[in-house]
Write an enzyme that holds these catalytic residues in place. Sequence first.
Site, PDB file in Angstrom:
ATOM      1  N   SER A 154       0.829  -1.200   0.000  1.00 49.48           N
ATOM      2  CA  SER A 154       0.000   0.000   0.000  1.00 49.48           C
ATOM      3  C   SER A 154       0.872   1.263   0.000  1.00 49.48           C
ATOM      4  O   SER A 154       1.632   1.473  -0.943  1.00 49.48           O
ATOM      5  CB  SER A 154      -0.976  -0.058   1.180  1.00 49.48           C
ATOM      6  OG  SER A 154      -1.991   0.877   1.004  1.00 49.48           O
ATOM      7  N   ASP A 230     -10.076  -5.545  -3.142  1.00 53.93           N
ATOM      8  CA  ASP A 230      -9.469  -4.522  -2.284  1.00 53.93           C
ATOM      9  C   ASP A 230     -10.365  -3.283  -2.299  1.00 53.93           C
ATOM     10  O   ASP A 230     -10.594  -2.682  -3.362  1.00 53.93           O
ATOM     11  CB  ASP A 230      -8.084  -4.190  -2.869  1.00 53.93           C
ATOM     12  CG  ASP A 230      -7.283  -3.252  -2.001  1.00 53.93           C
ATOM     13  OD1 ASP A 230      -7.876  -2.373  -1.340  1.00 53.93           O
ATOM     14  OD2 ASP A 230      -6.047  -3.381  -2.008  1.00 53.93           O
ATOM     15  N   HIS A 263      -7.329  -6.076   0.995  1.00 56.02           N
ATOM     16  CA  HIS A 263      -6.166  -5.226   1.274  1.00 56.02           C
ATOM     17  C   HIS A 263      -5.389  -5.699   2.509  1.00 56.02           C
ATOM     18  O   HIS A 263      -4.426  -5.075   2.902  1.00 56.02           O
ATOM     19  CB  HIS A 263      -6.672  -3.787   1.509  1.00 56.02           C
ATOM     20  CG  HIS A 263      -5.623  -2.718   1.404  1.00 56.02           C
ATOM     21  ND1 HIS A 263      -5.017  -2.385   0.217  1.00 56.02           N
ATOM     22  CD2 HIS A 263      -5.063  -1.892   2.331  1.00 56.02           C
ATOM     23  CE1 HIS A 263      -4.153  -1.416   0.421  1.00 56.02           C
ATOM     24  NE2 HIS A 263      -4.151  -1.093   1.700  1.00 56.02           N
TER      25      HIS A 263
END
Length: 284
Positions: A154, A230, A263
């Site tokens: 991320s 995600d 995620h």
Amino acid sequence: MTLEILSENKSHGGTQGVYSHASAETGTAMTFSVYVPPHESGAKLPVLWYLSGLTCTHANVTEKGDYRAACAQHGIVFVAPDTSPRGPDKNGDDVPDAEGEYDFGKGAGFYVDATQAPWAGHYRMRSYIERELPEVLAANFPVDLARQSITGHSMGGHGALTLGLRNPDRFRSISAFSPIVAPSKVPWGEKALGRYLGSDPKAWREYDAVALVEDGAAHPHILIDQGTADPFLDEQLQTHRFAGACDAAGIDARIRMREGYDHSYYFISTFLAEHVKWHAGWLG
Ligand SMILES: N[C@@H](CCC(=O)N[C@@H](CS)C(=O)NCC(=O)O)C(=O)O
């Protein structure tokens, strides 16, 4: 340069440690974790850096990442830094933070050297990871800094791509999970880069993987895994922008959309060993 050992535990025949040191770059104590796999005395091992995402410390991947068996098998040292300065500086003052904002300030250093007040004094995660922490590693662990690769998640995927693209001779391979590929174009990045670096987007380009590729940066070994479930994909991550920039630049990046994954560390822990193995192929 003294290291304080916060913990050391035997794991997969090697040692998982957590350490703290006084950082000259951030002006604070910084904590990081290092896994050293089993090795012959005197050996120098390749290094895989892992940069973490928003709200994380070294602890998230260390506790939930599931990389140690693979690192032990391939003889790779795994290093996980923190995501921002924290705590008191050398004058005893707490570093500035954005109270109540998970995506800015502490836990959200974005791997930049901030230029704007009040962040510029301590928020120097780029130099910390590009320059200072490698020296700390070399002085304290059995590492061969001629063999380094980088990965991250991320915000840390953004960090891995941008550090890797700016330093293609240092990092033999770059991978990322769910990276923010174009921070200049999405809310998380616009907020962070605007406040750390000021409002001129030209100053943001060296911290934006898509902009770096548009400006001529390249790397022959890039791997991205992105979950299709995600919740941040459409608004914040926008993987397609990196795919498009690489296509236009003739860069053969391997970008895999992973059906149904989100995620979280359930996703990362599924594929992190695969990334370690892929990096091992370039770390020789
Ligand atoms: N849902 C989070 C957004 C932040 C987030 O998802 N952080 C990711 C990195 S961008 C993470 O790894 N969180 C910690 C964890 O899952 O252990 C929040 O609102 O605080």
